[in-house]
Design a protein around this motif. Structure first.
Motif, PDB file in Angstrom:
ATOM      1  N   ARG A  20       0.815  -1.221   0.000  1.00 48.68           N
ATOM      2  CA  ARG A  20       0.000   0.000   0.000  1.00 48.68           C
ATOM      3  C   ARG A  20       0.848   1.271   0.000  1.00 48.68           C
ATOM      4  O   ARG A  20       0.446   2.306  -0.530  1.00 48.68           O
ATOM      5  N   MET A  21       2.060   1.206   0.610  1.00 49.30           N
ATOM      6  CA  MET A  21       2.884   2.426   0.700  1.00 49.30           C
ATOM      7  C   MET A  21       3.273   2.966  -0.667  1.00 49.30           C
ATOM      8  O   MET A  21       3.537   4.151  -0.811  1.00 49.30           O
ATOM      9  N   GLN A  22       3.322   2.085  -1.670  1.00 48.03           N
ATOM     10  CA  GLN A  22       3.753   2.529  -3.001  1.00 48.03           C
ATOM     11  C   GLN A  22       2.714   3.440  -3.663  1.00 48.03           C
ATOM     12  O   GLN A  22       3.024   4.095  -4.648  1.00 48.03           O
ATOM     13  N   SER A  23       1.486   3.446  -3.141  1.00 44.73           N
ATOM     14  CA  SER A  23       0.459   4.339  -3.698  1.00 44.73           C
ATOM     15  C   SER A  23       0.263   5.581  -2.837  1.00 44.73           C
ATOM     16  O   SER A  23      -0.579   6.423  -3.151  1.00 44.73           O
ATOM     17  N   ASP A  24       1.023   5.683  -1.755  1.00 50.17           N
ATOM     18  CA  ASP A  24       0.835   6.785  -0.808  1.00 50.17           C
ATOM     19  C   ASP A  24       1.563   8.045  -1.292  1.00 50.17           C
ATOM     20  O   ASP A  24       2.698   7.974  -1.751  1.00 50.17           O
ATOM     21  N   PRO A  25       0.926   9.222  -1.190  1.00 46.19           N
ATOM     22  CA  PRO A  25       1.587  10.454  -1.653  1.00 46.19           C
ATOM     23  C   PRO A  25       2.883  10.780  -0.909  1.00 46.19           C
ATOM     24  O   PRO A  25       3.786  11.383  -1.495  1.00 46.19           O
ATOM     25  N   TYR A  26       2.990  10.393   0.360  1.00 42.86           N
ATOM     26  CA  TYR A  26       4.245  10.669   1.089  1.00 42.86           C
ATOM     27  C   TYR A  26       5.416   9.898   0.465  1.00 42.86           C
ATOM     28  O   TYR A  26       6.510  10.419   0.315  1.00 42.86           O
ATOM     29  N   THR A  27       5.145   8.643   0.112  1.00 43.27           N
ATOM     30  CA  THR A  27       6.183   7.834  -0.532  1.00 43.27           C
ATOM     31  C   THR A  27       6.598   8.478  -1.849  1.00 43.27           C
ATOM     32  O   THR A  27       7.790   8.574  -2.168  1.00 43.27           O
ATOM     33  N   ASN A  28       5.608   8.937  -2.585  1.00 41.99           N
ATOM     34  CA  ASN A  28       5.922   9.529  -3.890  1.00 41.99           C
ATOM     35  C   ASN A  28       6.645  10.857  -3.746  1.00 41.99           C
ATOM     36  O   ASN A  28       7.462  11.212  -4.594  1.00 41.99           O
ATOM     37  N   GLU A  29       6.415  11.578  -2.646  1.00 41.99           N
ATOM     38  CA  GLU A  29       7.167  12.809  -2.394  1.00 41.99           C
ATOM     39  C   GLU A  29       8.632  12.466  -2.065  1.00 41.99           C
ATOM     40  O   GLU A  29       9.556  13.146  -2.539  1.00 41.99           O
ATOM     41  N   VAL A  30       8.856  11.410  -1.278  1.00 39.67           N
ATOM     42  CA  VAL A  30      10.243  10.983  -1.010  1.00 39.67           C
ATOM     43  C   VAL A  30      10.922  10.648  -2.332  1.00 39.67           C
ATOM     44  O   VAL A  30      12.043  11.109  -2.616  1.00 39.67           O
ATOM     45  N   LYS A  31      10.244   9.884  -3.175  1.00 41.49           N
ATOM     46  CA  LYS A  31      10.830   9.499  -4.474  1.00 41.49           C
ATOM     47  C   LYS A  31      11.164  10.750  -5.295  1.00 41.49           C
ATOM     48  O   LYS A  31      12.206  10.805  -5.950  1.00 41.49           O
ATOM     49  N   ARG A  32      10.255  11.742  -5.277  1.00 37.78           N
ATOM     50  CA  ARG A  32      10.488  12.966  -6.064  1.00 37.78           C
ATOM     51  C   ARG A  32      11.723  13.712  -5.555  1.00 37.78           C
ATOM     52  O   ARG A  32      12.576  14.148  -6.330  1.00 37.78           O
TER      53      ARG A  32
END
Ligand code: NAD
Length: 340
Positions: free
Chosen positions: A128-140
């Protein structure tokens, strides 16, 4: 069109997270159930408006092949049952979501991937974390480098287990392992997206303080990962401490999420005194919608089977390192499981 999902295994995760999330999803809905407990059938049919024709048990499950209401089978059983039910779902011609950890060995992950390929169905892991906006902000931030390059990552994924000592999570033949397979996979994942690449080696240590309770599953594990550019990451996972944090140190600052792997709301901050904050949404809803969109419109599969397999390769290397006194174990992963 909304895709129909059948949940296999109506335990706590299905009951309190997945079924409610499916009520709010845009691209999929709860169409069916597969349960070994007859008394749950009626309760779930009433609560979610599920017709009798979409209710299965573990024995007649394979006949789900004839049911056009079901597009996706979501396997939410104890870990050692993931491979069997994921493979049966693929053989029934259904797309598969398999809960984390994907299976209890790399060989089983391979068997699931192979079965889905052969049946020409899509496969994803319940990360589920892979769809979370916080995870995607870390990736960005890792990719766009406003703080420069990443130099060090640390992540913790742990909680204190004090429940029934007979529970399946503490029984290796059902769980495949302890804290590492249950919570450690979150640390493995966040170290990887925190650095932005796969590790090339791992070394690990195991600690035990309550051997009477944790009889044959690991209680606490720490591990260090080495990355191709020299970055180092540390992870801590335990069933005997509360910790839920990701720290990424860059050349010119840092970011921290704490909590970082819980169901949310999550919370983040940076060395500049800024907060990282997003409106709370169900991660499970986002995750299942991402997979449904992948099936319906060909958007990327954000949690493919190769990601679950990659993490199981790392899990096996961590256990190997521990059994060899903390020896550094080389990994040959390339870009396996890295999406986007
Ligand atoms: P649970 O114990 O609450 O439910 C397990 C279900 O499996 C129950 O319905 C039980 O009846 C059924 N079952 C069938 N055979 C069984 C057996 N031999 N022993 C025990 N139960 C049996 O567990 P859960 O917390 O719902 O976890 C299920 C899966 O979901 C696990 O793989 C777990 O790792 C995963 N999970 C993922 C997340 C996440 O955040 N992605 C969170 C919780 C659980």
């Amino acid at each position: 069109k909304k895709l129909g999902v059948a949940l296999v295994g109506l335990g706590s995760y299905s009951t309190y997270q997945l079924a409610p999330a499916l009520k709010d999803a845009e691209h999929c809905y709860l169409a069916g159930i597969v349960t070994g407990t007859p008394k749950k059938e009626k309760e779930w049919m009433e609560k979610y408006g599920i017709p009798q024709s979409n209710v299965y048990n573990y024995d007649n499950f394979d006949t789900i092949a004839n049911n056009d209401d079901i597009d996706i089978v979501y396997v939410v059983l104890p870990n050692s049952m993931h491979a069997d039910f994921s493979i049966r779902a693929a053989k029934a011609g259904k797309h598969v979501i398999c809960e984390k950890p994907m299976a209890v060995s790399v060989d089983e992950c391979d068997a699931i991937i192979e079965a889905c390929k052969k049946a020409n169905v899509k496969l994803s892991v319940g990360y589920r974390m892979q769809s979370d906006p916080y995870t995607n902000e870390v990736k960005r931030l890792v990719k766009e480098k406003p703080f420069g390059n990443v130099q060090y990552v640390s992540s913790d994924a742990a909680y204190i287990s004090r429940g029934n000592p007979g529970q399946w999570r503490l029984n290796k033949s059902l769980s495949g392992g302890g804290a590492l397979v249950n919570m450690g996979v979150y640390s493995i994942q966040s170290n990887i997206y925190g650095v932005g690449m796969n590790p090339i080696s791992v070394s690990a240590q195991e600690f035990s303080t309550r051997p009477d309770y944790f009889k044959n599953t690991d209680e606490t594990i720490t591990a260090q990962m080495e990355f191709p550019n020299g970055t180092v990451a540390h992870m801590f996972t335990s069933h005997n401490a509360n910790a839920n944090r990701l720290f990424v140190s860059f050349e010119k600052g840092w970011i921290e999420l704490n909590p970082c792997h819980s169901y949310g709301p999550l919370s983040g901050r940076t060395s500049k005194g800024e907060t990282i904050a997003y409106p709370h949404k169900s991660q499970q809803m986002l995750q299942m919608d991402d997979f449904a969109k992948h099936i319906l419109t060909g958007t990327p599969n954000v949690t493919p089977g190769e990601m679950g397999k990659r993490d199981m390769i790392i899990v096996e290397a961590i256990y190997k390192s521990i059994s060899e006194g903390g020896k550094q174990i080389s990994l040959d992963l390339g870009n396996m499981g890295i999406v986007g």
